[in-house]
Write a protein that holds these residues in place. Sequence first.
Motif, PDB file in Angstrom:
ATOM      1  N   ALA A  79      -4.193   1.660  -3.027  1.00 21.19           N
ATOM      2  CA  ALA A  79      -3.711   1.687  -1.719  1.00 21.19           C
ATOM      3  C   ALA A  79      -4.177   1.795  -0.443  1.00 21.19           C
ATOM      4  O   ALA A  79      -4.009   1.065   0.310  1.00 21.19           O
ATOM      5  CB  ALA A  79      -2.722   2.966  -2.054  1.00 21.19           C
ATOM      6  N   SER A  83       0.931  -0.977   0.188  1.00 25.86           N
ATOM      7  CA  SER A  83      -0.515  -0.365   0.023  1.00 25.86           C
ATOM      8  C   SER A  83       0.789   1.286  -0.279  1.00 25.86           C
ATOM      9  O   SER A  83       0.392   2.226  -0.343  1.00 25.86           O
ATOM     10  CB  SER A  83      -0.562  -0.156   0.816  1.00 25.86           C
ATOM     11  OG  SER A  83      -0.041   0.140   2.406  1.00 25.86           O
ATOM     12  N   GLY A 136       1.262   4.628   3.622  1.00 22.92           N
ATOM     13  CA  GLY A 136      -0.144   3.834   2.466  1.00 22.92           C
ATOM     14  C   GLY A 136      -1.342   4.091   2.385  1.00 22.92           C
ATOM     15  O   GLY A 136      -1.917   4.943   1.373  1.00 22.92           O
TER      16      GLY A 136
END
Length: 88
Positions: A42, A23, A63
């Motif tokens: 993400a 992510s 992320g």
Amino acid sequence: MQLTAPATRRTGIRDTDGMAVASFVLGLLGLLVFNVFLGPVAVVLASLALWRGTDRRGRAWLGLGLGIADLLVLLAFMQADGSVSWSF
């Protein structure tokens, strides 16, 4: 007789750590290219990693933040250009 070794770690912790790192990388990459696809991916990966209890919580939060930033950048470009995509 036992054929397999007993589990020493929680099952799936490695997967959640991978999701957190993925992510972060996808969110960072999404700031440059394909933010319409990489941003939501993400966000989803970071949310899943946090929900499943990753050891890399900082990466997952980064992320998540970068995925949201990807979507905000996309919205800013859409507002400035007046379209959904970039014109060359």
